[in-house]
Design an enzyme around this catalytic site. Structure first.
Site, short mmCIF file in Angstrom:
data_model
loop_
_atom_site.label_atom_id
_atom_site.label_comp_id
_atom_site.label_asym_id
_atom_site.label_seq_id
_atom_site.Cartn_x
_atom_site.Cartn_y
_atom_site.Cartn_z
N ARG A 66 0.84 -1.20 0.00
CA ARG A 66 0.00 0.00 0.00
C ARG A 66 0.87 1.25 0.00
O ARG A 66 0.55 2.27 0.60
CB ARG A 66 -0.92 0.01 1.22
CG ARG A 66 -0.19 -0.06 2.55
CD ARG A 66 -1.15 0.17 3.69
NE ARG A 66 -0.46 0.20 4.97
CZ ARG A 66 -0.88 0.90 6.01
NH1 ARG A 66 -1.95 1.65 5.92
NH2 ARG A 66 -0.22 0.86 7.15
N LYS A 103 2.39 6.22 1.74
CA LYS A 103 1.78 5.14 2.50
C LYS A 103 0.27 5.32 2.44
O LYS A 103 -0.25 6.37 2.81
CB LYS A 103 2.26 5.20 3.95
CG LYS A 103 1.91 3.99 4.81
CD LYS A 103 2.57 4.14 6.17
CE LYS A 103 2.34 2.93 7.06
NZ LYS A 103 3.02 3.08 8.36
N ASP A 126 11.10 -6.52 8.09
CA ASP A 126 10.72 -5.53 7.08
C ASP A 126 10.52 -4.14 7.68
O ASP A 126 10.38 -3.16 6.95
CB ASP A 126 9.47 -5.97 6.32
CG ASP A 126 8.29 -6.22 7.24
OD1 ASP A 126 8.40 -7.14 8.08
OD2 ASP A 126 7.26 -5.53 7.12
#
Length: 474
Positions: free
Chosen positions: A92, A112, A256
């Protein structure tokens, strides 16, 4: 068309095309600029006046065609709560490109909540206003506190209503980082392109973050990559040292969410403790406390182990040499973290970092009495009465001639306290940004007593923290 007075670079996309999928942000039905960080824009050579135009807002949403931007979704893998996911990526999010600051450093301009990409895995790719504003205010506060962090350039409401348990207004965050190269980026390069791609990514990382090693890239040796790994370890240790002094709990230290730069990223489930305790956790999904406060150095060490697994062939002429080099470097990480934490507390106490005895005594008292660390350190800084249990310590500490002037520069009056952030966001999502701007002004000038009213310095009412829970907001 109102032409932009700047053009972003496409450095990552050009250097690592197999890790960058060309993409564009989704169209928003009624976009409105909620907040723009003018000072940050100026520092990156971006014109705030133009960014406020309709064309500028479209640019911030990733809707501009080439050549202004060449937006991409970045590929990466990751361990999430210890479970490996081979293909995560920007589900996203988008990298619009890079802007160069006056000192020549490239900075990622990253979205984002910009919509679905090829990495979305069935999700809608969107974000909602509350969590986006939360990341804005906390990341900017962290920057003001001197913590390595991504920063926030803008928030745009999209005019879309999004279902997240209840209906919430959609929004896009525009954030800035010296890069968003993650531990998960190396995990992805390792499984998708092997050592050749991992070396390419390592070389690119050196050019972006470790200029002292750039000269070695003409003829790199195993020592080059050992030095790279050690430099990354030091960055992580320095950051967790600052988190520990401030009582900051990240809440989602997946690989991540661990940047090679050492910058703090992704503020969804984070919180600042008001009772200093090792078992503090606030994330609604951290059921077993994997990412609780006292575990943060250990978890970063675990993440660094996952990183070095991808670099092993580069660290030695033989597999055994590579493994030995990795183990030796990684074996120093606990000490690096302890040194960084002691240094941070020594500075906060106005002492030389060699005074480990006083620092360790102070840390023991923190875990024994569970004070509000912000209030405690300011009481020492301002020479006011300490909380119960610290009287004898303070008496002895004062005999060491602490540097009160230095303490004033590191011990904040204002932090984004959880109850204040939640109150500001509750008003903001219904259109009232008064509390948000008041709190933002205070936490971005955390050492200035005139930056906000006294009530913004106070901890929450008793019992608030015991029930407080954070959510990613995705």
């Amino acid at each position: 068309m109102n032409t932009a007075p700047f053009k972003l670079e496409a450095d990552f996309a050009s250097a690592l095309p197999t890790m960058a999928a060309p993409w564009q942000g989704e169209e928003s039905p009624n976009p409105e600029l909620v907040i723009l960080n003018d000072d940050l824009a100026y520092s990156l050579g971006l014109d705030p006046t133009w960014l406020r135009t309709p064309e500028g807002v479209q640019f911030l949403l990733g809707r501009n065609p080439e050549p202004l931007t060449k937006a991409v979704a970045q590929a990466y893998s990751g361990h999430q709560f210890g479970q490996f996911v081979a293909s995560l990526g920007d589900g996203r999010a988008l990298l619009l490109g890079e802007a160069r600051s006056a000192d020549g450093v490239l900075h990622d301009i990253h979205l984002k909540g910009s919509g679905r990409t090829q990495f979305s895995r069935g999700a809608d790719g969107r974000a909602v206003l509350g969590p986006v504003l939360r990341e804005y205010i906390i990341s900017e506060a962290m920057h003001a506190l001197g913590v390595p962090t991504t920063r926030s350039l803008a928030v745009i409401s999209t005019g879309r209503k999004i279902q997240r348990g209840s209906v919430a207004p959609g929004a896009v965050l525009v954030r800035v980082a010296t890069s968003l190269i993650r531990v998960g980026s190396f995990q992805y390069s390792n499984i998708s392109g092997g050592i050749e791609l991992s070396q390419h990514l390592a070389n690119y990382t050196i050019t972006r973050h470790f200029p002292s090693l750039v000269a070695e890239l003409s003829a790199p040796t195993p020592a080059t990559y050992v030095s790279l790994f050690k430099a990354i370890l030091q960055r992580q240790a320095d950051t967790v040292g600052k988190w520990t002094r401030l009582g900051f709990v990240h809440g989602a230290l997946n690989t991540d969410n661990t940047l090679i730069s050492g910058e703090t990223v992704d503020y969804g489930p984070c919180a600042f403790m008001e009772r200093y305790r090792g078992d503090a956790k606030f994330s609604s999904i951290d059921t077993y406390g994997r990412y609780k406060f006292e575990n943060q150095p250990m978890i970063l060490g675990w993440n660094m182990a996952r990183l070095v697994e991808t670099l092993l062939p580069l660290l030695g002429a033989t597999p055994d040499e590579g493994m030995t080099a990795a183990q030796e470097a990684l074996g120093e990480f606990d000490d690096l973290c302890e040194q960084a934490i002691r240094k941070e507390f020594a500075t906060a106490l106005g002492l030389d970092e060699s005074d480990t005895g006083t620092v360790e005594q102070f840390r023991e008292l923190l875990y024994l009495h569970n004070p509000d660390i912000t209030t405690l350190l300011r009481s020492l800084t301002d020479n006011t009465a300490p909380p119960s249990g610290f009287e004898a310590f303070v008496h002895d500490w004062k005999t060491q001639d602490p540097d009160f002037e230095a303490m004033q520069a590191v011990n904040p009056l204002f932090i984004p306290r959880n109850h204040l952030v939640e109150a500001a966001l509750a008003d903001a999502i219904v259109g009232n940004l008064e509390k948000f701007h008041e709190l933002l002004a205070a936490v971005t000038n955390p050492f200035d007593p005139t930056a906000g009213p006294d009530e913004l310095r106070l901890p929450s009412e008793e019992g608030f923290e015991e029930d407080y829970m954070t959510f990613c907001g995705t």
